[in-house]
Each structure stands twice: as C-alpha cells, then as structure tokens.
Design a protein around this motif. Structure first.
Motif, mmCIF file in Angstrom:
data_model
loop_
_atom_site.group_PDB
_atom_site.id
_atom_site.type_symbol
_atom_site.label_atom_id
_atom_site.label_comp_id
_atom_site.label_asym_id
_atom_site.label_seq_id
_atom_site.Cartn_x
_atom_site.Cartn_y
_atom_site.Cartn_z
ATOM 1 N N GLU A 54 0.410 -6.475 11.468
ATOM 2 C CA GLU A 54 1.272 -6.465 10.283
ATOM 3 C C GLU A 54 2.579 -5.731 10.575
ATOM 4 N N THR A 55 2.483 -4.623 11.298
ATOM 5 C CA THR A 55 3.668 -3.799 11.555
ATOM 6 C C THR A 55 4.357 -4.140 12.874
ATOM 7 N N GLY A 56 3.596 -4.727 13.813
ATOM 8 C CA GLY A 56 4.162 -5.025 15.123
ATOM 9 C C GLY A 56 4.121 -3.850 16.073
ATOM 10 N N ILE A 57 3.576 -2.709 15.615
ATOM 11 C CA ILE A 57 3.523 -1.499 16.433
ATOM 12 C C ILE A 57 2.154 -0.841 16.295
ATOM 13 N N ASP A 58 1.562 -0.492 17.413
ATOM 14 C CA ASP A 58 0.333 0.291 17.406
ATOM 15 C C ASP A 58 0.734 1.748 17.648
ATOM 16 N N ASN A 59 0.641 2.556 16.617
ATOM 17 C CA ASN A 59 1.136 3.934 16.711
ATOM 18 C C ASN A 59 0.465 4.730 17.829
ATOM 19 N N THR A 60 -0.854 4.582 17.953
ATOM 20 C CA THR A 60 -1.575 5.363 18.958
ATOM 21 C C THR A 60 -1.165 4.966 20.369
ATOM 22 N N GLU A 61 -1.124 3.661 20.634
ATOM 23 C CA GLU A 61 -0.734 3.191 21.970
ATOM 24 C C GLU A 61 0.717 3.562 22.287
ATOM 25 N N ASN A 62 1.585 3.406 21.283
ATOM 26 C CA ASN A 62 2.993 3.753 21.501
ATOM 27 C C ASN A 62 3.168 5.237 21.798
ATOM 28 N N MET A 63 2.422 6.061 21.077
ATOM 29 C CA MET A 63 2.512 7.497 21.311
ATOM 30 C C MET A 63 2.058 7.841 22.726
ATOM 31 N N LYS A 64 0.936 7.234 23.164
ATOM 32 C CA LYS A 64 0.411 7.512 24.506
ATOM 33 C C LYS A 64 1.387 7.040 25.592
ATOM 34 N N MET A 65 1.981 5.868 25.406
ATOM 35 C CA MET A 65 2.953 5.372 26.390
ATOM 36 C C MET A 65 4.185 6.273 26.447
ATOM 37 N N THR A 66 4.611 6.748 25.269
ATOM 38 C CA THR A 66 5.777 7.636 25.226
ATOM 39 C C THR A 66 5.484 8.952 25.931
ATOM 40 N N VAL A 67 4.296 9.501 25.692
ATOM 41 C CA VAL A 67 3.912 10.755 26.367
ATOM 42 C C VAL A 67 3.887 10.553 27.882
ATOM 43 N N ALA A 68 3.309 9.425 28.326
ATOM 44 C CA ALA A 68 3.240 9.143 29.770
ATOM 45 C C ALA A 68 4.643 9.053 30.376
ATOM 46 N N ASP A 69 5.572 8.411 29.675
ATOM 47 C CA ASP A 69 6.947 8.295 30.188
ATOM 48 C C ASP A 69 7.634 9.660 30.241
ATOM 49 N N LEU A 70 7.411 10.458 29.215
ATOM 50 C CA LEU A 70 8.026 11.791 29.177
ATOM 51 C C LEU A 70 7.472 12.682 30.293
ATOM 52 N N VAL A 71 6.159 12.592 30.514
ATOM 53 C CA VAL A 71 5.524 13.381 31.577
ATOM 54 C C VAL A 71 6.065 12.957 32.938
ATOM 55 N N LYS A 72 6.161 11.670 33.167
ATOM 56 C CA LYS A 72 6.672 11.139 34.439
ATOM 57 C C LYS A 72 8.076 11.664 34.717
ATOM 58 N N ALA A 73 8.959 11.570 33.710
ATOM 59 C CA ALA A 73 10.344 12.007 33.877
ATOM 60 C C ALA A 73 10.433 13.511 34.139
ATOM 61 N N HIS A 74 9.635 14.270 33.426
ATOM 62 C CA HIS A 74 9.690 15.731 33.588
ATOM 63 C C HIS A 74 9.109 16.171 34.930
ATOM 64 N N CYS A 75 7.972 15.603 35.287
ATOM 65 C CA CYS A 75 7.294 16.036 36.512
ATOM 66 C C CYS A 75 8.047 15.628 37.775
ATOM 67 N N ASP A 76 8.793 14.547 37.720
ATOM 68 C CA ASP A 76 9.590 14.150 38.883
ATOM 69 C C ASP A 76 10.611 15.224 39.236
ATOM 70 N N ASP A 77 11.103 15.916 38.208
ATOM 71 C CA ASP A 77 12.111 16.962 38.432
ATOM 72 C C ASP A 77 11.498 18.356 38.516
ATOM 73 N N ASN A 78 10.215 18.487 38.149
ATOM 74 C CA ASN A 78 9.573 19.804 38.126
ATOM 75 C C ASN A 78 8.148 19.694 38.665
ATOM 76 N N LEU A 79 8.045 19.362 39.937
ATOM 77 C CA LEU A 79 6.727 19.106 40.530
ATOM 78 C C LEU A 79 5.794 20.314 40.406
ATOM 79 N N ALA A 80 6.311 21.499 40.667
ATOM 80 C CA ALA A 80 5.467 22.689 40.653
ATOM 81 C C ALA A 80 4.902 22.954 39.265
#
Length: 255
Positions: A54-80
C-alpha cells in the motif's frame, strides 16, 4: 575395550558441548552488550508495519538497509573504531533486530538492533569486539545519520532518540514559561487568603469573649467588716436603728 570406547566418546562429546556452549554464550553476551536502540517519534506499531504494497515502503527493511549503508561509510574511514583491519561490506542481513522490535514505547516506536561483524576482516586484538560492532561506534553512526534514518520511513517518522540521548528537536518550553509564573501567582494568592482568613477568625473570637476577659476595669465593692464581738456591722446595732426611726418620724411631723 568396548566400554572404554564408549567412555572416551562420552567425554569427547561432553567437552565439545562445553566448548560450544561457552562460545555461544560469549557471542550472545557480546551482541547483547553492543545492542543499540532508536526511537521514532509519534509512531505506532500498526503505522510502522503498514502494508508495504500500500505504501511502497517497508519501514523495517529500509531502516536496516540505511543502517548498513551508514555503517559501511563510517567504518571505511574509521577502521579501528569498528574493530576492522580493512574495508568490509555490510548488508541489511548484518543488522540484526531484537525479538521485540518494533516495540511501542512511550508514544514512539522503538527499534533495537546490533550490527554483526563476524566473518569480517577483524583486527584480532583482544580488546576489540569479535561478533558485533561496538555499541559506542554504532550509537555515533545513528546519531550522525538520524536524518537518513528518518527519510527511510514511509511516514517520515522522525528519529528523536538514539539510546537515552535525545537527537531530535528540543522540547517546546512555551507552556512551561506560562505555567511556572501562573503557579507562583496562585501560591502567593493562597498565602494572602490564608493570612486574611486567620486575621478574621482572631478578630471574631475576640468579639465573643466575656467582658471581663477583654481587659475592662473591674469595680470592687467594699464590704463593711462586722463587729468582732457581736458579729454585726455598725448598721445592725439597735441604737442606730432607733435613731433612724426617730429621724423619719421627725421629718413626718415637720411636713
């Protein structure tokens, strides 16, 4: 010989069980300790889980994908900070929700999760985590990415809290600015009324007190002492009574 083999097999299985149990327990403890929660403002579980068709968006899946993208971007610059030795990929499957998410909490929807790093390029240091992204790092990532997490939802539900830290707009203090002075005035008014009522009751009590108790002068009447011998006062002597009668008779004749 057969019995010896059975005993050896039992001992081996017992040791294996303890090793596996200890490994699983350590893993679960680390994941629990590094779990983070975020709260979406003014949202219900029903609205959060509204049919994606109905909405075209799955809130839970979108939230998880967004978290994964944010983690990837942050960890690439801050490995330690991420306990990594080199850049690693993160997917929504690495974002593991707790069993009770989504949870309705104090008018918001609460999402609790950790990010799995098992199988990634880890540093191997004893002080670093082995199974989950450090909680402090994940909290910082969510705080910095709160706008992206907000935009990932179909209703634009705003992220107001990351853990116990408020990251949304400050609360409106307008009502407090009105209520605090108003409450103070009410307290002063009640104090004045109490003083006036106390004064009124004291005055009313004074008006109902007996005359003598109000401080008026008391008139003392002297009583003539009685004669010591006869026990009579001077007015009670016979001579005095006869003189009084004669005086009355003389007055009558003269008249």
């Amino acid at each position: 010989m057969l019995n010896l083999c059975r005993v050896s097999l039992c001992c081996f299985l017992l040791v294996l069980f303890h090793v596996r149990w200890g490994y699983c327990g350590e893993k679960e403890d680390e994941r629990t300790e590094n779990t983070v929660f975020i709260r979406y403002n003014e949202c219900t579980v029903e609205r959060w889980g509204k049919d994606p068709e109905e909405t075209g968006i799955d809130n839970t899946e979108n939230m998880k994908m967004t978290v994964a993208d944010l983690v990837k971007a942050h960890c690439d610059d801050n490995l330690a900070d991420c306990s990594l030795s080199s850049s690693s990929e993160f997917t929504m499957d690495d974002v593991v929700l707790s069993a009770d998410s989504p949870l309705y909490f104090n008018g918001d929807v609460k999402m609790s999760f950790y990010v799995n790093i098992e199988g990634k390029s880890l540093t191997g240091d004893d002080d670093d985590t082995e199974y989950a992204l450090p909680q402090e790092t994940l909290s910082i990532i969510c705080e910095e990415g709160k706008d992206a997490l907000t935009n990932a939802t179909n209703g634009g539900f705003r992220v107001d809290f990351v853990g116990d830290k408020r990251v949304g707009p400050p609360l409106d203090g307008t009502l407090n600015k009105i209520m605090i002075p108003l409450s103070l005035c009410l307290v002063i008014l009640l104090a004045v009324i109490a003083v006036v009522m106390n004064h009124y009751h004291q005055k009313e009590d004074k008006e109902h007190l007996p005359t003598g108790s109000q401080g008026d002068d008391v008139v003392m009447t002297a009583v003539k002492p009685k004669d010591k011998e006869g026990g009579k006062s001077g007015d009670d002597e016979p001579g005095a009574e006869e003189g009084l009668l004669k005086g009355q008779e003389g007055g009558a004749v003269n008249a």
